[in-house]
Every structure is written in structure tokens, then in C-alpha cells.
Design a protein around this motif. Structure first.
Motif, PDB file in Angstrom:
ATOM      1  N   PHE B  16       0.871  -1.181   0.000  1.00  0.00           N
ATOM      2  CA  PHE B  16       0.000   0.000   0.000  1.00  0.00           C
ATOM      3  C   PHE B  16       0.898   1.218   0.000  1.00  0.00           C
ATOM      4  CE2 PHE B  16      -2.979  -2.972   2.192  1.00  0.00           C
ATOM      5  CZ  PHE B  16      -3.940  -2.956   1.199  1.00  0.00           C
ATOM      6  N   VAL B  19       3.391   1.461   2.902  1.00  0.00           N
ATOM      7  CA  VAL B  19       3.597   0.254   3.721  1.00  0.00           C
ATOM      8  C   VAL B  19       3.650  -0.993   2.860  1.00  0.00           C
ATOM      9  CG1 VAL B  19       2.820   0.556   6.080  1.00  0.00           C
ATOM     10  CG2 VAL B  19       1.137   0.422   4.244  1.00  0.00           C
ATOM     11  N   ALA B  21       2.397  -4.261   3.236  1.00  0.00           N
ATOM     12  CA  ALA B  21       1.453  -4.924   4.142  1.00  0.00           C
ATOM     13  C   ALA B  21       1.701  -6.428   4.180  1.00  0.00           C
ATOM     14  CB  ALA B  21       0.026  -4.629   3.720  1.00  0.00           C
ATOM     15  N   ASN B  41      -1.811  -5.488  15.695  1.00  0.00           N
ATOM     16  CA  ASN B  41      -2.531  -4.658  14.719  1.00  0.00           C
ATOM     17  C   ASN B  41      -1.550  -4.138  13.684  1.00  0.00           C
ATOM     18  OD1 ASN B  41      -5.067  -4.829  15.801  1.00  0.00           O
ATOM     19  ND2 ASN B  41      -4.677  -3.195  17.275  1.00  0.00           N
ATOM     20  N   GLY B  42      -1.966  -4.209  12.440  1.00  0.00           N
ATOM     21  CA  GLY B  42      -1.101  -3.693  11.388  1.00  0.00           C
ATOM     22  C   GLY B  42      -0.086  -4.702  10.882  1.00  0.00           C
ATOM     23  N   ALA B  43      -0.144  -5.925  11.404  1.00  0.00           N
ATOM     24  CA  ALA B  43       0.827  -6.925  10.979  1.00  0.00           C
ATOM     25  C   ALA B  43       0.571  -7.397   9.548  1.00  0.00           C
ATOM     26  CB  ALA B  43       0.807  -8.116  11.935  1.00  0.00           C
ATOM     27  N   LYS B  45      -2.522  -9.168   8.689  1.00  0.00           N
ATOM     28  CA  LYS B  45      -3.387 -10.354   8.675  1.00  0.00           C
ATOM     29  C   LYS B  45      -4.611 -10.133   7.801  1.00  0.00           C
ATOM     30  CE  LYS B  45      -4.083  -9.867  13.099  1.00  0.00           C
ATOM     31  NZ  LYS B  45      -3.415  -8.640  13.542  1.00  0.00           N
ATOM     32  N   THR B  47      -5.106  -7.945   5.498  1.00  0.00           N
ATOM     33  CA  THR B  47      -4.726  -7.779   4.097  1.00  0.00           C
ATOM     34  C   THR B  47      -4.550  -9.138   3.411  1.00  0.00           C
ATOM     35  OG1 THR B  47      -3.607  -5.723   4.662  1.00  0.00           O
ATOM     36  CG2 THR B  47      -3.017  -6.745   2.569  1.00  0.00           C
ATOM     37  N   TYR B  56      -8.594  -7.793  -2.511  1.00  0.00           N
ATOM     38  CA  TYR B  56      -7.409  -7.104  -3.009  1.00  0.00           C
ATOM     39  C   TYR B  56      -6.706  -8.006  -3.997  1.00  0.00           C
ATOM     40  CZ  TYR B  56      -7.646  -4.018   1.104  1.00  0.00           C
ATOM     41  OH  TYR B  56      -8.027  -3.125   2.069  1.00  0.00           O
TER      42      TYR B  56
END
Ligand SMILES: Nc1ncnc2c1ncn2[C@@H]1O[C@H](COP(=O)(O)OP(=O)(O)O)[C@@H](O)[C@H]1O
Ligand SMILES: [Mg+2]
Lengths: 361, 513
Positions: B16, B19, B21, B41-43, B45, B47, B56
Motif C-alpha cells: 500500500f 507500507v 502490508a 494490529n497492522g501486521a 493479517k 490484508t 485485493y
């Protein structure tokens, strides 16, 4: 879960040029659609367009456009305050009626009790019209600030109350005893009209809109309140975090917003029709919503946009008078232009995505 | 020949703006297993699973479903391949009934819908997982747990064999969670594969057969659940040992600047999130608050800063009781706040850098007089702050959203710490996840700045998921679990193993049992 393979995606950005082009295109397409409407109705398209154009190039008609543009512009300037703080005031119409009601009250009180010197009547009317319009926006604002009640519904409902209230007065206690039973108030004396100031109601009205536009510009450019309203409109969470007194700011902003529409109501009576009538506004308060967005909430752009829409109302009357176009067709003509402009505004904020799936990247 | 896995995602990359992702992620789901996907959070998963579900498109990588290469371009393709997904946030139509929601978009339903038959089928399907659902109920009448059951039924009704549940327990009560676990185990017994996304360690241990841990877009490890333990998983999730040393003066901590006494508060969902927190932050010290996300940290900092009401207990700042005072009163006492979810709370992305620098200070002299802001003074000071806090921006007048995460965080530090609000060094700095999502350089800057202000006399409350980071900069560490402080340690004497267990709430269980 789209039922149609079409989605609307919020745009993060759009360039200024693209925005201006969209607006111009929307207006051109609108007139194209109007041409088609006229053809379907079997009218002389060239003559009709000539009539519309005349409004904007003939001084006498253009003054009419300005005069009608004044209440629209004043209400739209007020709405710009509300919309910047994300307060969806669609009650300008009712606030206009309340402003008209209050200013008539002053005139009648003066006529019957003569408690003011004549020069002070008009200033007093300004003040009361402002207070009445502002007060009319206060209840929705307090409900929103304290109880999080949706202001779209409350401001809309307040419109009906205001319109009916004025109708009650004009069919009842405020009816002109010498008016042959028509629902009209006593005609305003000259000292209660804009003519009293400049001898030309267009000049007076236009000057007032310029002053108000400048004040709003200054409010958002230099005022603490303007800054707070902007932050609230862009992010309520951040406003809370910043320690802004959100309830107070919303109530104040809403009061100013309604107050300006109230002055718009005064400008209809003192600047156009010269007395109170139940049909004093042909929807100026709703038109003001479109004007406000068309001008991207910029006070300097609201003034010309308001006059343009005032011109459309004037053009509507001219079409009816000179080409004998039926009233319904004139309303369609205005509605078509409104719809195209609203759609253009929508396209500035959203894009249409055809087909499912999304790359996300 | 061994059976091919239900799903094999190979070398998936998804970028993204700004990042990475998913960074060459490989993930496998077998028939009959519950496979936990664990990570902060934000790891990355969600995505990864959105890619599997066709929401996506991966930048590169391949997906095999039941041994066949699959080209999944939309959820429609995914559903056809037997993949169902229940999102973190529900997507049902509130005014429709259960049955209507389940058959919505279903081709087989045809033009004529036999509701009676379908109601019957849906009821039976629900019962087979131990759920009681009225197919004629409207969605808005259902609890969060029941809505989730409908989402799952919707997938199962379409014959999903591969079921993705994205943080399904975050909206559930403990009882609903247990019912969900039973149903999930039952699905595995039937030979389906379930991917269970979570960041809670106990859940992994309780429900899964295998676990894959993700961190910063990468897979750290895949293990059989029975071969691991919460503490090891916490280590995988949080990160490797210390790399950087941050210079810190030896200082004797001073008087308490913040005292929190027996504090209780509700979460946004209306359940008790703080259950009697006691804590003290002193001058010249950094108190690290360690814990897995969602154990009351955000509620705690919000109560301290006045953004959330306490239902019981007291917050005392610099000797004054400020419990349930307004954010403004508290900030004016010298409390600086670096909020979590920077883009939501910390800045207004659509406003200019200078507006955000003065989001709080605009109202104080010399930056404004009575009702008017003195922009000349503001601009001058903004230039100075941009230099001092090394904010990289083309000018103070660009929209804040154009800045990188690290620079936005520097902007917030400048606003909160530079003294433009109250004047002088803040008494208390509350920093909630201040390095989350930042690169190494920006992380260092943030931590060093906190240490610098600690040296200058501030008391700092540092909330972080990153235990390693906490141990690097804190003088003391407190561990929070389920709204309670499990223990407070001197950083120099802290035992990582013990802290890990406390973070997972394991120690308490051991004591009780
Ligand atoms: N649609 C998107 N656009 C931009 N960035 C995204 C998007 N979705 C996720 N991200 C970013 O990708 C990273 C991984 O996010 P996500 O997959 O949601 O993590 P998780 O589910 O493990 O919490 C985060 O840094 C997040 O901000
Ligand atoms: Mg997620």
C-alpha cells in the motif's frame, strides 16, 4: 454487497481546476438538457435562451437578478458557516420566514405604537431578524450538541413550523384590514425598505451581502471561533482531543448561520415585496444550499453564485411573462439546472466505479 | 500421495502507499484444521485474507486452492471456490431478515424463493452448530454474537469449506466466545478448514491446531499449537531482543506527578474495561505500560486525559484531583498527550501543518488575543518548531496528510512538548503507542525525545505493545491485563519471561488454579 455493479468511492482529493471544470460542464450540460426540454414542449428554443440571457445583460433585469440574489446569498453565507462545521442546516427556509416574521413585527409595532424614531426602525429590524433566524436554528443545534439528535431532520421540521406560523399570522391577526381580504400585511412604509438607504434596492442589498461576505471571510481567516468550527467540521475526534468546547462552538455557529438567513428574510420584505406574504420565498432557503456548495463554501464565490441563481428565478418569471411558458415548465427548467449542479458537486466528492472487485492499491 | 492443502498462498506481496502490508508471505491451510493467524494490529493479517477472498489483488505471488492454481479476482470467485469470510465489521442489511440476508446474491435462489423451505434449512444448519436462530428475525433485532452467527451461516450455506474469521471475538461476550469456539471446532471435525485471525494469545491456545505468527507484514513462524506456549508466541509477535541502546541519565525519580487510584471505566462497547487500576508516575521517570492491545490501555489514557469518564476511582495530577475534568482543564495543568490512532485523534489530516501544530495552542497568548488569532506569531513559531523537531515538510502550509507517519508524529511531539500550550516542560506526558507503524529512524526519535523530557523533569507514561521498546526506555514497567495491573517492576530487575506470562494473563490463572 452491491446489487448493481456500480459503486461510489469517496475521492480523497480533487484538484481545483478539475472542480471548476466540473462546475462549468455541469452548467453547460444543464442548459443542454433545458434545450431538450423546450424542444419537447414545442417551444422556440432560441427565443427562450435569448430571454434567459437577457436577464444577465439587460441592466433593468440584472438589477432584478441581484435583488433576488440577495436573500439567497445571505442564507448561503450563513449555511457556509454551518456546513464548514459539518452541521447540516437545511432549515434556511424556515429561518428566512422567521426573519421576515420578526421584521414585520417591528414594522407593525412601530406603526401602531410608534415607539421608535423612523431612522432606527430598519436597524432594529435587522437586529430582530437576525435574532429570530438564529433562534430558529438554536433548538436543532442544542439538540445536536447535547443529545446528538440529527440536525437534518430537526432543521427541516422547523421549516414547516415557521412557514405555518407566518401563514397563521397573515391569515389571522396580521392581515391588512384594508387589504380586501387578501393574505397580506400592511405595506411597509418607506423607512422600513431598502430604498430608504440608497434609493435603489439592488445597491443596498448587494452592499449588505458584500459586508457579510467580508465578515465571514474574516471569521474563518482570523477568528478563534472560525478555526474551531473548521476543526470540528474536519474531525470531531480531533476537536475533542484538542479540548475545543464543541457544544458551545456548534451552538454559536448555528446561531450565526440561522441569523444570516433571518436577515435574508428581512431582505425579501424590505428589498423585494415590501410587505409580509405567506409565499414570500419561492424556496430561496433551499436554493441557498446549492449555492453554498457550488461556491465551495467560499464567501467571495457565494456572492456571484447567489446572483446567478437570483437570475434564474428572474429568468423563470421572464419566460412565463414573455413566452407564455407554463409555470410548471419554468419550475422544471430550474429543477433541471439544480439537479445537474448537484450531480456535478457529487462527482467532485465521489467517483463512480463500474464493475466489482477492487485492487485497493 | 498426500492430500493437497485446502489453501496454499505462496510468496504473496502486497504494497500500500507507504507500507509493505504483506512481504513474501507463505501460508497454508489444511483440511480439518483450525489455523490461527496471530499478529499485532497492522501486521498484515486482514490484508492477506482480503487477498484470499478476492478483495485485493496481490502485487505478486500465487494462490492454490485444493491443489489447483486459482485466480481470485473478486469475492464472487472466492465463494465459487468454497471460500467464505466474516469480516471484522459486519456487512449485513439491518432491515432484512436472517434468511433474506443469507440468500442475498445467491444465484441458486432463483426467481421464486421458497422461504419456508429455506427457513427450515437455515434453522437446521444453525442447530447443527448449537445455535438457536429465528430465520424471520430482522438483523437489527440481533445481538452482535447472533449477527456473527448469521455471517458464518451465510458462508456455510454457500457450501464454504474454507472459512476466514477476522478477529471474531472482538465483539463477543465470554459466553458467546465459548459458543463460537465449539462451533469452530465442529466445523474442523467436518473436514472444513478455518482461519482464525486474532491478536489474543489465549484464544490461539484454546481453539487452534496450528498457528502462524505475522509481524510487520512477514510470517515469523508456523507451528503446531501444542508445540508452543503463550510466552513464546508473545515473543514472536512482539519482536527480537534489543538492538539499540538509548542513552539515559541515572536519575532519582521525584514526587509522583500522576496518581491513579482504584480506577474503573467502561469501553466504547459498554463493558468494564478498567477494573480497579492503581498506578503512580513520578517526576523524572518513564513508566512503561506493557500489555497485549485491548486490555484497557486506551481506556486508561483516555480517562487520564479527560476524554473518557471514570465510573469509579480517582486521577490525581500534580496533587490536584482531576477525575472527569475536561480535556482542556487537564492539558492546562501540564499534561501532554500523544494519542493512539494518530490520524484519527492526533491530527486533522485535511488541515495544514501549521494548523495542526497549533491545534491546541491557538487559544493561548501570545498566539491569540481575545477572539482573534495572531497568525504572524503562529507562523514564526511554527517555523521554529519545524526546525527544532526536525519535521520534514515542504512548508508549514501543506496539508498534513501529505506527511509521512514519522513526520506526523514529530509534529505531534512538537505540539505537545514544546511548551506552546502551557509554557514550560510538561509535568506528565501520556504517550499511547507513539511508535506504532513508524520506521526505525522515527521510532528512535520518538523514544529519545521522551527520554529527553524525562531527564528535564517530566513524568512519562509510555503505553506500548512492544515489550522490547518498553524495557529499552522505561525506568519501571507495569503490566496490564484485562483492565487490571498485574504487577510493577523495575526495568533493571524485570524478568521478560514473567512479564510475558503476566501479559497473557497466565500467571493469574496459575495462582487461582
Ligand atoms: N486499504 C488500505 N490502504 C492502505 N493501507 C492499508 C490498507 N489496508 C491495510 N493497510 C495497511 O497495511 C498494514 C496491514 O494492515 P492489516 O492487514 O489491516 O493488519 P492487521 O489485520 O494485521 O491488523 C497496515 O499498516 C495498514 O495501515
Ligand atoms: Mg485486521
Amino acid at each position: 454487497m452491491a446489487l448493481l455493479p456500480i459503486r461510489f468511492e469517496r475521492r480523497l482529493t480533487y484538484t481545483r481546476t478539475a472542480a471548476i471544470l466540473t462546475t462549468i460542464l455541469a452548467i453547460l450540460l444543464a442548459f443542454g438538457a433545458v434545450a431538450i426540454l423546450f424542444i419537447i414542449l414545442g417551444l422556440d428554443v432560441a427565443a427562450a435562451f435569448q430571454t434567459i440571457l437577457n436577464v444577465f445583460i439587460t441592466p433593468r433585469l440584472f438589477f432584478q437578478a441581484v435583488v433576488r440574489g440577495v436573500p439567497i446569498t445571505l442564507a448561503a453565507l450563513g449555511l457556509a458557516i454551518a456546513f464548514r462545521m459539518n452541521f447540516w442546516n437545511i432549515g434556511a427556509e424556515g429561518q428566512i420566514y422567521m426573519g421576515a416574521f420578526a421584521s414585520t413585527g417591528i414594522v407593525l409595532a412601530h406603526i401602531y405604537y410608534g415607539f421608535l424614531p423612523e431612522v432606527l426602525v430598519l436597524p432594529t429590524m435587522f437586529l430582530t431578524a437576525f435574532l429570530a433566524g438564529g433562534a430558529w436554528c438554536l433548538l436543532p443545534a442544542v439538540l445536536k450538541a447535547k443529545l446528538n439528535v440529527n440536525e437534518i431532520l430537526t432543521t427541516l421540521m422547523m421549516n414547516f413550523i415557521a412557514i405555518l406560523w407566518v401563514a397563521y399570522l397573515i391569515y389571522g391577526p396580521w392581515r391588512d384590514p384594508e387589504g380586501f381580504g387578501f393574505p397580506l400585511s400592511i405595506p411597509f412604509p418607506d423607512y422600513a425598505k431598502f430604498l430608504f438607504i440608497a434609493g435603489n434596492q439592488a445597491y443596498t442589498g448587494f452592499t449588505i451581502t458584500l459586508i457579510v461576505a467580508a465578515l465571514i471571510y474574516l471569521l474563518f481567516r482570523y477568528g478563534k471561533l472560525g478555526f474551531e468550527l473548521t476543526v470540528i467540521g474536519q474531525s470531531l475526534d480531533a476537536a475533542r482531543y484538542a479540548g475545543i468546547n464543541i457544544a458551545k462552538a456548534i451552538v454559536l455557529g448555528a446561531f450565526l448561520s440561522g441569523g444570516l438567513a433571518g436577515i435574508g428574510g428581512l431582505s425579501i420584505l424590505s428589498g423585494i415585496i415590501g410587505r409580509l406574504r405567506p409565499d414570500l420565498s419561492p424556496g430561496y432557503g433551499y436554493t441557498a444550499i446549492i449555492v453554498s456548495f457550488l461556491a465551495a463554501l467560499n464567501p467571495w464565490l457565494i456572492v456571484p453564485a447567489g446572483i446567478f441563481f437570483g437570475g434564474l428565478f428572474t429568468a423563470g418569471e421572464a419566460l412565463q411573462a414573455t413566452l407564455k411558458i407554463p409555470g410548471a415548465a419554468v419550475e422544471m427548467f430550474q429543477s433541471i439546472i439544480f439537479i445537474f449542479i448537484i450531480f456535478g458537486e457529487f462527482l467532485k466528492r465521489y467517483r463512480i466505479v463500474v464493475g466489482g472487485g477492487g485492487s485497493g492499491g | 500421495m498426500s492430500e493437497s492443502p485446502l489453501v496454499l498462498m505462496k510468496d504473496i506481496v502486497k504494497r500500500f502507499p507507504g507500507v509493505l502490508a504483506n512481504d513474501h508471505v507463505t501460508f497454508e491451510l489444511r483440511r480439518g484444521e483450525v489455523h490461527a493467524l496471530l499478529g499485532e494490529n497492522g501486521a498484515g493479517k486482514t490484508t492477506l485474507m482480503n487477498i484470499l477472498y478476492g478483495l485485493y489483488k496481490p502485487d505478486s505471488g500465487e494462490i492454490y486452492v485444493k491443489g489447483r492454481k486459482a485466480n481470485i479476482r473478486s469475492p464472487r470467485d472466492a465463494i465459487r471456490l468454497g471460500i467464505g469470510m466474516v469480516h471484522q465489521h459486519f456487512r449485513l442489511i439491518p432491515t432484512h431478515t436472517v434468511t433474506e440476508n443469507i440468500i442475498l446474491g445467491l444465484k441458486e435462489a432463483g426467481f421464486v424463493i421458497n422461504y419456508k423451505k429455506m427457513n427450515e434449512e437455515i434453522k437446521r444448519l444453525a442447530e447443527s452448530y448449537g445455535w438457536k436462530i429465528n430465520p424471520d428475525a430482522r438483523m437489527w433485532q440481533l445481538s452482535a454474537g447472533e449477527k456473527q452467527q448469521v455471517e458464518i451461516l451465510k458462508a456455510l450455506y454457500r457450501k464454504a469449506e474454507i472459512l476466514i474469521l477476522d478477529e471474531p471475538t472482538s465483539v463477543l461476550t465470554p459466553q458467546e466466545t465459548r459458543a463460537l469456539f465449539r462451533a469452530v471446532r465442529r466445523m474442523a471435525e467436518e473436514g472444513k478448514g478455518v482461519i482464525f485471525i486474532t491478536h489474543k494469545l489465549e484464544e490461539v491456545m484454546e481453539v487452534s491446531d496450528r498457528v502462524t505468527v505475522m509481524r510487520k507484514g512477514r510470517v515469523v513462524v508456523t507451528k503446531n499449537t501444542r508445540d508452543t506456549n503463550p510466552q513464546e508466541l508473545a515473543n514472536y509477535m512482539v519482536g527480537r531482543p534489543v538492538i539499540f541502546e538509548i542513552e539515559k541519565k541515572e536519575l532519582q525519580p521525584g514526587d509522583p506527578v500522576a496518581v491513579i487510584k482504584d480506577l474503573y471505566a467502561m469501553s466504547d462497547k459498554g463493558v468494564l474495561a478498567l477494573k480497579g487500576v492503581n498506578l503512580e508516575v513520578r517526576r523524572n521517570e518513564i513508566l512503561g505500560l506493557a500489555g497485549v492491545t485491548g486490555n484497557g490501555q486506551v481506556e486508561l489514557v483516555e480517562v487520564i486525559t479527560g476524554l473518557r469518564k471514570a465510573v469509579k476511582g480517582r486521577v490525581i495530577i500534580d496533587g490536584k484531583d482531576v477525575t472527569n475534568r475536561s480535556p482542556r482543564e487537564i492539558m492546562e495543568l501540564g499534561v501532554a498527550y500523544i494519542p493512539p490512532e494518530t490520524l484519527r485523534w492526533g491530527v486533522v489530516p485535511s488541515l495544514r501543518v501549521v494548523d495542526n501544530l497549533f491545534l491546541k495552542a491557538y487559544r493561548y497568548p501570545p498566539f491569540s488575543k481575545s477572539a482573534v488569532i495572531d497568525w504572524k506569531k503562529v507562523y514564526e513559531k511554527a517555523e521554529e518548531l519545524i526546525r527544532e523537531f526536525e519535521i520534514i515538510t515542504p512548508s508549514p502550509f501543506v496539508k498534513t496528510r501529505t506527511l509521512s507517519g514519522g513526520n506526523i508524529q514529530r509534529l505531534i511531539l512538537a505540539r505537545e512538548l514544546s511548551g506552546i500550550i502551557g509554557g514550560g516542560v510538561p509535568k506528565l506526558i501520556v504517550a499511547a503507542y507513539p511508535t506504532k507503524g513508524l520506521d526505525v529512524g522515527a521510532t528512535e526519535f520518538v523514544l529519545k525525545t521522551l527520554v529527553k523530557y524525562r531527564d528535564m523533569g517530566s513524568g512519562v507514561l509510555l503505553v506500548s505493545e512492544d515489550l522490547e521498546e518498553i524495557l529499552r526506555v522505561s525506568d519501571r514497567v507495569a503490566v496490564i491485563f484485562d483492565g487490571k495491573i498485574m504487577g510493577v517492576f523495575k526495568s533493571s530487575e524485570a524478568d521478560i519471561e514473567e512479564i510475558g506470562l503476566l501479559m497473557a494473563g497466565v500467571k493469574e490463572k496459575a495462582k487461582a488454579g
